[in-house]
Scaffold this motif. Structure first.
Motif, PDB file in Angstrom:
ATOM      1  N   UNK A  48     -20.715  18.862 -12.306  1.00 26.33           N
ATOM      2  CA  UNK A  48     -20.054  19.137 -11.018  1.00 26.33           C
ATOM      3  C   UNK A  48     -20.013  17.935 -10.067  1.00 26.33           C
ATOM      4  N   UNK A  49     -19.678  16.774 -10.614  1.00 21.45           N
ATOM      5  CA  UNK A  49     -19.683  15.562  -9.779  1.00 21.45           C
ATOM      6  C   UNK A  49     -18.419  14.735  -9.983  1.00 21.45           C
ATOM      7  N   UNK A  50     -17.860  14.283  -8.876  1.00 23.40           N
ATOM      8  CA  UNK A  50     -16.786  13.290  -8.887  1.00 23.40           C
ATOM      9  C   UNK A  50     -17.419  11.971  -8.463  1.00 23.40           C
ATOM     10  N   UNK A  51     -17.350  10.957  -9.333  1.00 21.99           N
ATOM     11  CA  UNK A  51     -17.840   9.621  -8.984  1.00 21.99           C
ATOM     12  C   UNK A  51     -16.637   8.798  -8.527  1.00 21.99           C
ATOM     13  N   UNK A  52     -16.772   8.151  -7.377  1.00 21.75           N
ATOM     14  CA  UNK A  52     -15.717   7.255  -6.907  1.00 21.75           C
ATOM     15  C   UNK A  52     -16.241   5.830  -6.939  1.00 21.75           C
ATOM     16  N   UNK A  53     -15.453   4.942  -7.517  1.00 20.76           N
ATOM     17  CA  UNK A  53     -15.731   3.506  -7.440  1.00 20.76           C
ATOM     18  C   UNK A  53     -14.559   2.919  -6.661  1.00 20.76           C
ATOM     19  N   UNK A  54     -14.859   2.373  -5.495  1.00 22.99           N
ATOM     20  CA  UNK A  54     -13.804   1.877  -4.612  1.00 22.99           C
ATOM     21  C   UNK A  54     -14.058   0.412  -4.282  1.00 22.99           C
ATOM     22  N   UNK A  55     -13.018  -0.399  -4.420  1.00 20.64           N
ATOM     23  CA  UNK A  55     -13.116  -1.825  -4.093  1.00 20.64           C
ATOM     24  C   UNK A  55     -12.077  -2.154  -3.022  1.00 20.64           C
ATOM     25  N   UNK A  56     -12.516  -2.901  -2.028  1.00 24.11           N
ATOM     26  CA  UNK A  56     -11.642  -3.296  -0.919  1.00 24.11           C
ATOM     27  C   UNK A  56     -11.421  -4.801  -0.953  1.00 24.11           C
ATOM     28  N   UNK A  57     -10.151  -5.179  -0.852  1.00 23.80           N
ATOM     29  CA  UNK A  57      -9.792  -6.603  -0.842  1.00 23.80           C
ATOM     30  C   UNK A  57      -8.846  -6.857   0.332  1.00 23.80           C
ATOM     31  N   UNK A  58      -9.223  -7.711   1.290  1.00 21.64           N
ATOM     32  CA  UNK A  58      -8.332  -7.967   2.418  1.00 21.64           C
ATOM     33  C   UNK A  58      -7.100  -8.762   1.989  1.00 21.64           C
ATOM     34  N   UNK A  59      -5.965  -8.402   2.553  1.00 21.26           N
ATOM     35  CA  UNK A  59      -4.726  -9.150   2.291  1.00 21.26           C
ATOM     36  C   UNK A  59      -4.388  -9.980   3.525  1.00 21.26           C
ATOM     37  N   UNK A  60      -4.443  -9.321   4.700  1.00 24.14           N
ATOM     38  CA  UNK A  60      -4.206 -10.024   5.970  1.00 24.14           C
ATOM     39  C   UNK A  60      -5.302  -9.610   6.951  1.00 24.14           C
ATOM     40  N   UNK A  61      -5.973 -10.593   7.534  1.00 25.45           N
ATOM     41  CA  UNK A  61      -7.025 -10.333   8.522  1.00 25.45           C
ATOM     42  C   UNK A  61      -6.439 -10.478   9.927  1.00 25.45           C
TER      43      UNK A  61
END
Length: 198
Positions: free
Chosen positions: A140-153
């Motif tokens: 009963x588990x959803x694992x999320x792997x999330x990666x964030x990469x900036x394009x414009x700061x």
């Protein structure tokens, strides 16, 4: 600059492991992180990687789950201009198997405008978000792997102080592993070592 050194990180007290570059620092050393999350960031590039354990969403279809979680994330972050760039079909993860039942995996890549922490919309950065949903239905588990990469700061973003405002410098240009590769490695190396965690 030397190339990224990757290694297998123990997560959730060593019950899970995942491989990614050591330039990503454990955010829990700096601030409090919720128990259901492991958060890593490279402050020099304003990139981050989050592994999260959530209650299984039985009302979300497998083939739509990564996109569903991407939109859910965008709404939580009060993001603007969310765009889904690509999504995968449903894949099996034979490396993550519980009693002969492999996890089901879908991925999605999106782009959105989000602010850091408590900053307002006027300080939004444009960010590419890579999201994988590993569905561990048997526990009963959803694992999320999330990666964030900036394009414009954004010049008003607190990130501008560290990484500078404007278009982000591509990772490969400074000898770092590109975020799409960091993400793929994290997803394909994800292992549950102790199922009693769930």
């Amino acid at each position: 600059m030397p190339p990224d050194i990757t290694y297998q990180h123990p997560l959730f007290g060593g019950k899970i492991s995942c491989t990614f570059p050591n330039r990503f620092q454990d955010v829990s050393d700096i601030r409090e992180v919720p128990d259901h999350q492991e958060v890593f960031a490279d402050p020099n590039r304003d990139e981050s990687l989050i592994i999260e354990l959530l209650e299984f969403k039985s009302d979300v279809a497998d083939n739509e789950s990564a996109v569903w979680f991407l939109h859910d994330l965008a709404s939580e972050e009060d993001a603007e201009g969310t765009l889904v760039i690509e999504q995968s079909g449903v894949l099996e993860a034979p490396g993550v198997t519980y009693y002969n039942t492999p996890a089901v995996v879908t991925t999605a890549v999106g782009q959105m405008a989000i602010s850091k922490g408590r900053q307002g919309r006027e300080a939004q950065n444009i960010v590419k978000v890579y999201l994988a949903n590993l569905r561990l239905k048997e526990v009963d588990t959803d694992v999320l792997i999330t990666a964030y990469e900036p394009i414009v700061i954004n010049p008003l973003s607190e990130s501008a102080v560290t990484v500078g405002a404007g278009v982000a410098v591509p990772a490969a240009q400074v000898g770092c592993t590109p975020m799409d590769e960091v993400f793929k490695l994290a997803v394909t190396s994800f292992r549950v070592l102790d199922w009693s965690l769930f």
